[in-house]
Scaffold this motif. Structure first.
Motif, PDB file in Angstrom:
ATOM      1  N   THR A 108       0.834  -1.206   0.000  1.00 14.19           N
ATOM      2  CA  THR A 108       0.000   0.000   0.000  1.00 14.19           C
ATOM      3  C   THR A 108       0.867   1.253   0.000  1.00 14.19           C
ATOM      4  OG1 THR A 108      -0.129  -0.067   2.424  1.00 14.19           O
ATOM      5  CG2 THR A 108      -1.897  -1.147   1.204  1.00 14.19           C
ATOM      6  N   SER A 109       2.031   1.179   0.603  1.00 10.29           N
ATOM      7  CA  SER A 109       2.908   2.355   0.694  1.00 10.29           C
ATOM      8  C   SER A 109       3.457   2.790  -0.655  1.00 10.29           C
ATOM      9  CB  SER A 109       4.060   2.075   1.650  1.00 10.29           C
ATOM     10  OG  SER A 109       4.825   0.967   1.200  1.00 10.29           O
ATOM     11  N   ALA A 110       3.350   1.941  -1.650  1.00 12.61           N
ATOM     12  CA  ALA A 110       3.883   2.271  -2.980  1.00 12.61           C
ATOM     13  C   ALA A 110       2.942   3.163  -3.779  1.00 12.61           C
ATOM     14  CB  ALA A 110       4.152   0.987  -3.754  1.00 12.61           C
ATOM     15  N   TYR A 111       1.738   3.394  -3.268  1.00 20.28           N
ATOM     16  CA  TYR A 111       0.715   4.108  -4.028  1.00 20.28           C
ATOM     17  C   TYR A 111       0.418   5.451  -3.397  1.00 20.28           C
ATOM     18  CZ  TYR A 111       0.151  -0.310  -6.375  1.00 20.28           C
ATOM     19  OH  TYR A 111       0.389  -1.433  -7.108  1.00 20.28           O
ATOM     20  N   ALA A 112       0.480   6.492  -4.216  1.00 19.01           N
ATOM     21  CA  ALA A 112       0.231   7.846  -3.733  1.00 19.01           C
ATOM     22  C   ALA A 112      -1.212   8.274  -3.943  1.00 19.01           C
ATOM     23  CB  ALA A 112       1.174   8.831  -4.420  1.00 19.01           C
ATOM     24  N   ALA A 113      -1.868   7.665  -4.895  1.00 15.24           N
ATOM     25  CA  ALA A 113      -3.241   8.067  -5.227  1.00 15.24           C
ATOM     26  C   ALA A 113      -4.196   6.921  -4.950  1.00 15.24           C
ATOM     27  CB  ALA A 113      -3.336   8.478  -6.691  1.00 15.24           C
ATOM     28  N   TRP A 114      -5.282   7.256  -4.252  1.00 13.72           N
ATOM     29  CA  TRP A 114      -6.289   6.269  -3.873  1.00 13.72           C
ATOM     30  C   TRP A 114      -7.685   6.815  -4.155  1.00 13.72           C
ATOM     31  CZ3 TRP A 114      -5.211   1.447  -1.762  1.00 13.72           C
ATOM     32  CH2 TRP A 114      -3.878   1.224  -1.405  1.00 13.72           C
ATOM     33  N   GLY A 115      -8.577   5.909  -4.488  1.00  7.11           N
ATOM     34  CA  GLY A 115      -9.977   6.284  -4.563  1.00  7.11           C
ATOM     35  C   GLY A 115     -10.612   6.245  -3.184  1.00  7.11           C
ATOM     36  N   GLN A 116     -11.885   6.587  -3.141  1.00  7.04           N
ATOM     37  CA  GLN A 116     -12.598   6.645  -1.864  1.00  7.04           C
ATOM     38  C   GLN A 116     -13.119   5.286  -1.427  1.00  7.04           C
ATOM     39  OE1 GLN A 116     -13.971   7.242  -4.728  1.00  7.04           O
ATOM     40  NE2 GLN A 116     -15.941   6.177  -4.641  1.00  7.04           N
ATOM     41  N   GLY A 117     -13.116   4.328  -2.338  1.00  9.21           N
ATOM     42  CA  GLY A 117     -13.576   2.986  -2.025  1.00  9.21           C
ATOM     43  C   GLY A 117     -15.023   2.749  -2.411  1.00  9.21           C
ATOM     44  N   THR A 118     -15.325   1.503  -2.712  1.00  8.93           N
ATOM     45  CA  THR A 118     -16.695   1.103  -2.996  1.00  8.93           C
ATOM     46  C   THR A 118     -16.976  -0.185  -2.228  1.00  8.93           C
ATOM     47  OG1 THR A 118     -18.309   0.661  -4.762  1.00  8.93           O
ATOM     48  CG2 THR A 118     -16.080  -0.185  -5.104  1.00  8.93           C
ATOM     49  N   GLN A 119     -18.117  -0.231  -1.590  1.00  7.18           N
ATOM     50  CA  GLN A 119     -18.431  -1.349  -0.711  1.00  7.18           C
ATOM     51  C   GLN A 119     -19.003  -2.517  -1.506  1.00  7.18           C
ATOM     52  OE1 GLN A 119     -17.938  -1.740   2.641  1.00  7.18           O
ATOM     53  NE2 GLN A 119     -18.734  -3.829   2.415  1.00  7.18           N
ATOM     54  N   VAL A 120     -18.471  -3.685  -1.233  1.00  5.34           N
ATOM     55  CA  VAL A 120     -18.997  -4.937  -1.798  1.00  5.34           C
ATOM     56  C   VAL A 120     -19.432  -5.814  -0.637  1.00  5.34           C
ATOM     57  CG1 VAL A 120     -18.398  -7.043  -3.029  1.00  5.34           C
ATOM     58  CG2 VAL A 120     -17.576  -4.830  -3.868  1.00  5.34           C
ATOM     59  N   THR A 121     -20.669  -6.240  -0.684  1.00  3.17           N
ATOM     60  CA  THR A 121     -21.205  -7.126   0.346  1.00  3.17           C
ATOM     61  C   THR A 121     -21.782  -8.351  -0.334  1.00  3.17           C
ATOM     62  OG1 THR A 121     -21.745  -5.231   1.752  1.00  3.17           O
ATOM     63  CG2 THR A 121     -22.788  -7.343   2.277  1.00  3.17           C
TER      64      THR A 121
END
Length: 124
Positions: A108-121
């Motif tokens: 995870t430390s290799a990534y500077a840009a992230w989305g907000q996430g989407t929930q999967v249930t």
């Protein structure tokens, strides 16, 4: 820095399928290697798989191979995660991430840009 927005999550039954999308904007999408991570409640964020800038070099964690597939369409600035034969243990928030450079990285430390996430249930 590229901005990322995920979509496509939701509630699905065991054995069903979902396709998540990650759209990038703000910078040249094709200069980024892209990956999917997921995080279940109470657990650390974990690498799901990734794809290099050109759409090759696809990596999916061994436990998900055969069920999860990653592709990207640079013309649409979009990466996809196709999830088939869903299981309750796939329930998590799914994030896409981008890093400059040609290689996918599982950290995870290799990534500077992230989305907000989407929930999967996934219901049993």
């Amino acid at each position: 820095q590229v901005q990322l927005v995920e979509s496509g999550g939701g509630l699905e039954q065991t054995g069903g399928s979902l396709r998540l999308s990650c759209v990038g904007s703000g910078r040249i999408f094709s200069t980024y290697s892209m990956s999917w991570f997921r995080q279940a409640p109470g657990k650390e964020r974990e690498f799901v798989g990734g794809i290099n800038r050109s759409g090759g070099g696809i990596t999916v964690v061994e436990s998900l191979k055969g069920r999860f597939t990653i592709v990207r369409d640079n013309a649409k600035n979009t990466m996809y995660l196709q999830m088939n034969s869903l299981k309750p243990e796939d329930t998590a928030t799914y994030y896409c991430a981008a890093r400059l450079g040609g290689l996918v990285d599982r950290r995870t430390s290799a990534y500077a840009a992230w989305g907000q996430g989407t929930q999967v249930t996934v219901s049993s």
